[in-house]
Scaffold this motif. Structure first.
Motif, PDB file in Angstrom:
ATOM      1  N   ALA A 126      -5.462   2.461   1.056  1.00  0.00           N
ATOM      2  CA  ALA A 126      -5.020   3.780   0.687  1.00  0.00           C
ATOM      3  C   ALA A 126      -3.818   4.174   1.439  1.00  0.00           C
ATOM      4  O   ALA A 126      -4.008   4.132   2.729  1.00  0.00           O
ATOM      5  CB  ALA A 126      -6.153   4.520   0.199  1.00  0.00           C
ATOM      6  N   VAL A 127      -2.611   4.534   0.742  1.00  0.00           N
ATOM      7  CA  VAL A 127      -1.558   4.903   1.718  1.00  0.00           C
ATOM      8  C   VAL A 127      -0.913   6.139   1.023  1.00  0.00           C
ATOM      9  O   VAL A 127      -0.983   6.432  -0.386  1.00  0.00           O
ATOM     10  CB  VAL A 127      -0.442   3.834   1.789  1.00  0.00           C
ATOM     11  N   ARG A 128      -0.338   6.937   1.492  1.00  0.00           N
ATOM     12  CA  ARG A 128       0.327   8.354   1.086  1.00  0.00           C
ATOM     13  C   ARG A 128       1.659   7.998   0.558  1.00  0.00           C
ATOM     14  O   ARG A 128       2.392   7.271   1.268  1.00  0.00           O
ATOM     15  CB  ARG A 128       0.276   9.546   2.025  1.00  0.00           C
ATOM     16  N   SER A 129       2.009   8.314  -0.427  1.00  0.00           N
ATOM     17  CA  SER A 129       3.259   8.167  -1.096  1.00  0.00           C
ATOM     18  C   SER A 129       3.579   9.470  -2.051  1.00  0.00           C
ATOM     19  O   SER A 129       3.011   9.704  -2.925  1.00  0.00           O
ATOM     20  CB  SER A 129       3.201   6.868  -1.955  1.00  0.00           C
ATOM     21  N   PHE A 130       4.777   9.991  -1.746  1.00  0.00           N
ATOM     22  CA  PHE A 130       5.460  11.203  -2.559  1.00  0.00           C
ATOM     23  C   PHE A 130       4.224  12.230  -2.959  1.00  0.00           C
ATOM     24  O   PHE A 130       4.105  12.589  -4.109  1.00  0.00           O
ATOM     25  CB  PHE A 130       5.972  10.636  -3.582  1.00  0.00           C
ATOM     26  N   GLY A 131       3.391  12.426  -1.971  1.00  0.00           N
ATOM     27  CA  GLY A 131       2.200  13.554  -2.083  1.00  0.00           C
ATOM     28  C   GLY A 131       1.019  13.081  -2.820  1.00  0.00           C
ATOM     29  O   GLY A 131       0.229  13.817  -2.705  1.00  0.00           O
ATOM     30  N   GLY A 132       1.231  11.857  -3.368  1.00  0.00           N
ATOM     31  CA  GLY A 132      -0.106  11.319  -3.874  1.00  0.00           C
ATOM     32  C   GLY A 132      -0.574  10.140  -3.195  1.00  0.00           C
ATOM     33  O   GLY A 132      -0.214  10.125  -2.007  1.00  0.00           O
ATOM     34  N   GLN A 133      -1.392   9.133  -3.781  1.00  0.00           N
ATOM     35  CA  GLN A 133      -1.862   8.103  -3.010  1.00  0.00           C
ATOM     36  C   GLN A 133      -1.878   6.825  -3.709  1.00  0.00           C
ATOM     37  O   GLN A 133      -1.889   6.751  -5.052  1.00  0.00           O
ATOM     38  CB  GLN A 133      -3.840   8.221  -2.931  1.00  0.00           C
ATOM     39  N   GLN A 134      -1.344   5.777  -3.122  1.00  0.00           N
ATOM     40  CA  GLN A 134      -1.246   4.548  -3.652  1.00  0.00           C
ATOM     41  C   GLN A 134      -2.428   3.613  -3.082  1.00  0.00           C
ATOM     42  O   GLN A 134      -2.495   3.488  -1.986  1.00  0.00           O
ATOM     43  CB  GLN A 134       0.180   3.715  -3.202  1.00  0.00           C
TER      44      GLN A 134
ATOM     45  N   GLU B  51       0.579  -6.269  -6.656  1.00  0.00           N
ATOM     46  CA  GLU B  51       1.312  -5.931  -5.589  1.00  0.00           C
ATOM     47  C   GLU B  51       2.562  -6.080  -5.761  1.00  0.00           C
ATOM     48  O   GLU B  51       3.591  -5.316  -5.127  1.00  0.00           O
ATOM     49  CB  GLU B  51       0.861  -6.676  -4.194  1.00  0.00           C
ATOM     50  N   ASN B  52       3.136  -6.852  -6.360  1.00  0.00           N
ATOM     51  CA  ASN B  52       4.881  -6.819  -6.662  1.00  0.00           C
ATOM     52  C   ASN B  52       5.399  -5.404  -7.471  1.00  0.00           C
ATOM     53  O   ASN B  52       6.369  -4.886  -6.721  1.00  0.00           O
ATOM     54  CB  ASN B  52       5.012  -7.957  -7.847  1.00  0.00           C
ATOM     55  N   PHE B  53       4.695  -4.860  -8.116  1.00  0.00           N
ATOM     56  CA  PHE B  53       5.078  -3.821  -8.672  1.00  0.00           C
ATOM     57  C   PHE B  53       5.073  -2.641  -7.621  1.00  0.00           C
ATOM     58  O   PHE B  53       5.810  -1.864  -7.585  1.00  0.00           O
ATOM     59  CB  PHE B  53       3.975  -3.404 -10.168  1.00  0.00           C
ATOM     60  N   VAL B  54       3.737  -2.493  -6.926  1.00  0.00           N
ATOM     61  CA  VAL B  54       3.828  -1.571  -6.142  1.00  0.00           C
ATOM     62  C   VAL B  54       4.946  -1.545  -4.965  1.00  0.00           C
ATOM     63  O   VAL B  54       5.193  -0.410  -4.702  1.00  0.00           O
ATOM     64  CB  VAL B  54       2.375  -1.712  -5.490  1.00  0.00           C
ATOM     65  N   GLN B  55       5.170  -2.571  -4.538  1.00  0.00           N
ATOM     66  CA  GLN B  55       6.192  -2.810  -3.389  1.00  0.00           C
ATOM     67  C   GLN B  55       7.593  -2.606  -3.885  1.00  0.00           C
ATOM     68  O   GLN B  55       8.702  -2.420  -3.332  1.00  0.00           O
ATOM     69  CB  GLN B  55       5.631  -3.950  -2.624  1.00  0.00           C
ATOM     70  N   LYS B  56       7.954  -3.166  -5.200  1.00  0.00           N
ATOM     71  CA  LYS B  56       9.342  -3.343  -5.502  1.00  0.00           C
ATOM     72  C   LYS B  56       9.957  -2.344  -6.522  1.00  0.00           C
ATOM     73  O   LYS B  56      11.139  -2.353  -6.673  1.00  0.00           O
ATOM     74  CB  LYS B  56       9.301  -4.805  -5.983  1.00  0.00           C
ATOM     75  N   ALA B  57       8.992  -1.742  -7.480  1.00  0.00           N
ATOM     76  CA  ALA B  57       9.276  -1.162  -8.418  1.00  0.00           C
ATOM     77  C   ALA B  57       9.956   0.190  -8.358  1.00  0.00           C
ATOM     78  O   ALA B  57      10.736   1.092  -9.216  1.00  0.00           O
ATOM     79  CB  ALA B  57       8.341  -1.018  -9.690  1.00  0.00           C
TER      80      ALA B  57
END
Length: 279
Positions: A6-14, A57-63
């Protein structure tokens, strides 16, 4: 369902999870972005289907999708592209366009694939229901999009189930699997030689048979090396024109098949779906 990260991203969570899939009969990973709005209420669910050789993970890291998802207040669910693990069938020749990483979002009927390769049911039924059990996502406000093999999956799943989705979009989709090498190879392996069964997963054929219309957006890079042989975008455009299906199919000059292309237009696709998923 086990949370892997779980990581914080733009105020939400990935988030990333692992779970035992009853449909696929193996352990699976998937990723889920929850925007900040999910902390105080239910949000629409946008499912992304990736292409050949990819994982979640491709989408999560690159899109570069998290910023737009946070701005629009939508969750994005990214499943893997095939079943995985010991005992799951793979191409005996080690090819990258069949087997692991190449599930094509169908329910396989042929051995050995039929034991595990039920990606259609996994994406349409099992995974959204699992996510909705534990997170604030609204299954009455679902949309779906994807890239390449995942573009095929998004279009075909939405066209087969228009009552389940508010909208559909795709980047460089495999538009006519009945008429391209990737589709012929995968469908003959997974579905046997019944081409009528193939047609039930072919977006061009489904458009011709459609009795209702979903909002549809398709982007295709003009410099995509797979465009002519594998993707067949003009056939999709022709099917929409013949059937008066109101799709927005855009050729993007200078762009290829990569995630650089996807990231360039991701904000527009997320906004497109958010507009159709309003309460």
């Amino acid at each position: 369902m086990e949370r892997v990260s779980a990581v914080r991203s733009f105020g939400g969570q990935q988030l990333r999870f692992k779970h035992a899939s009853a449909v696929l009969r193996c352990d699976m990973h998937f990723s889920l972005y929850l925007p900040p709005q999910a902390a105080t209420g239910s949000v629409p669910l946008l499912t992304w289907l990736s292409g050949l050789t990819c994982t979640d993970e491709n989408f999560v890291q690159k899109a570069c999708a998290q910023r737009a998802a946070a701005e629009q207040g939508v969750a994005i669910l990214a499943p893997d592209t095939s079943p995985r693990g010991e005992g799951v069938a793979d191409d005996p020749e080690g090819s990258w366009d069949l087997g692991l990483g190449a599930g094509f979002y169908v329910n396989a009927t042929e051995a050995p694939w039929s034991e595990h390769y039920h990606m259609y049911d996994y994406v349409l039924e099992e995974l959204p229901a699992l996510v909705a059990e534990q997170h604030s996502v609204d299954l009455e406000r679902q949309s779906i999009f994807g890239h390449s093999m995942g573009g095929h999956g998004a279009l075909s799943i939405a066209l087969r189930n228009p009552e389940r989705f508010r909208s559909v979009s795709a980047f460089a989709p495999i538009c006519a699997p009945l008429q391209c090498p990737w589709g012929e190879k995968a469908f003959s392996a997974y579905l046997g030689m019944d081409r009528e069964l193939w047609a039930s997963h072919d977006s061009c054929e489904l458009i011709r048979r459609a009795t209702s219309h979903l909002p549809m957006l398709v982007d295709q890079g003009a410099e995509d090396s797979f465009f002519e042989e594998q993707l067949k975008t003009p056939l999709l455009a022709a099917a929409c024109q013949e059937s008066a299906y109101p799709a927005n199919i855009r050729m993007q000059e200078g762009y290829d098949h990569s995630y650089f292309f996807i990231a360039s237009f991701m904000d527009e696709h997320v906004a497109f779906h958010a507009g159709h998923c309003a309460p």
